[in-house]
Enzyme design. Structure first.
Site, mmCIF file in Angstrom:
data_model
loop_
_atom_site.group_PDB
_atom_site.id
_atom_site.type_symbol
_atom_site.label_atom_id
_atom_site.label_comp_id
_atom_site.label_asym_id
_atom_site.label_seq_id
_atom_site.Cartn_x
_atom_site.Cartn_y
_atom_site.Cartn_z
ATOM 1 N N THR A 159 42.458 49.002 34.121
ATOM 2 C CA THR A 159 41.661 50.222 34.312
ATOM 3 C C THR A 159 40.195 49.900 34.113
ATOM 4 O O THR A 159 39.804 49.393 33.064
ATOM 5 C CB THR A 159 42.079 51.327 33.320
ATOM 6 N N GLU A 201 38.913 56.148 32.921
ATOM 7 C CA GLU A 201 39.383 54.834 33.352
ATOM 8 C C GLU A 201 40.031 54.933 34.733
ATOM 9 O O GLU A 201 40.901 55.763 34.946
ATOM 10 C CB GLU A 201 40.415 54.289 32.354
ATOM 11 N N TYR A 241 33.511 43.471 36.179
ATOM 12 C CA TYR A 241 32.661 44.009 35.102
ATOM 13 C C TYR A 241 31.197 43.928 35.532
ATOM 14 O O TYR A 241 30.773 42.960 36.148
ATOM 15 C CB TYR A 241 32.841 43.189 33.820
#
Ligand code: ADP
Ligand code: MG
Length: 157
Positions: A29, A81, A93
């Protein structure tokens, strides 16, 4: 009541989550920062939603989303999420995740076993896939929100 704020558009950076091991369960997530979470309507219902998502300028994919209370912060803060229904070659990320929430599946629940949790999520994913193929949801996939020219993407945070 959960539908009141839908469709809901949101864009923000993907940050490190709380290491609850979603990826190990096969359902990673992508977490939004606290700032982005706080930009959500304060009265939005917690629970499981679905919609469309795109990472950076990438393709638009189906997603399921959890808006929930975060036990890490003693349930005083919400977390948002997104599980994108797509297999990515690499983690993302730091990238900008754009989501468009189009529907609501169910409220948050507690599960007795990990197996029960995983099978509920698998059912949520199947439900999201089915709903998103319906014309009313499918038409939002091509929303201009996902087609901003390169370099013009602004994040919420
Ligand atoms: P964290 O606790 O840091 O959120 P997770 O186990 O939930 O860790 O994994 C989330 C990360 O996995 C995302 O931030 C993203 O970089 C990566 N990822 C890879 N594939 C997906 C996917 N299909 N959906 C969401 N995140 C994904
Ligand atoms: Mg996560």
């Amino acid at each position: 009541a959960a539908m009141r704020h839908l469709p809901y558009f949101c864009r923000g950076e993907v940050v490190k989550g709380f290491g609850r091991g979603s990826k190990k369960l096969g359902i990673p997530t992508a977490n939004f920062s606290e700032q982005v979470v706080e930009s959500f309507p304060s009265d939005i219902s917690t629970g499981i939603y679905y919609g469309w998502a795109c990472v950076g300028n990438g393709d638009v994919h189906k997603m399921v989303l959890s808006i929930g209370w975060n036990p890490f912060f003693k349930n005083t803060k919400k977390s948002v999420e997104t599980h994108i229904i797509h297999t990515f070659k690499e983690d993302f990320y730091g990238e900008i995740l754009s989501i468009l929430i189009t529907g609501y599946i169910r409220p948050e629940k507690n599960f007795d076993t990990l197996e029960a949790l995983i099978s509920a999520i698998q059912e949520d994913i199947e439900e999201a896939k089915r709903q998103l193929d319906l014309p009313e949801h499918l038409k939002l996939k091509d929303n201009n929100f996902f087609h901003l020219p390169e370099g013009k993407i602004e994040s919420n945070n």
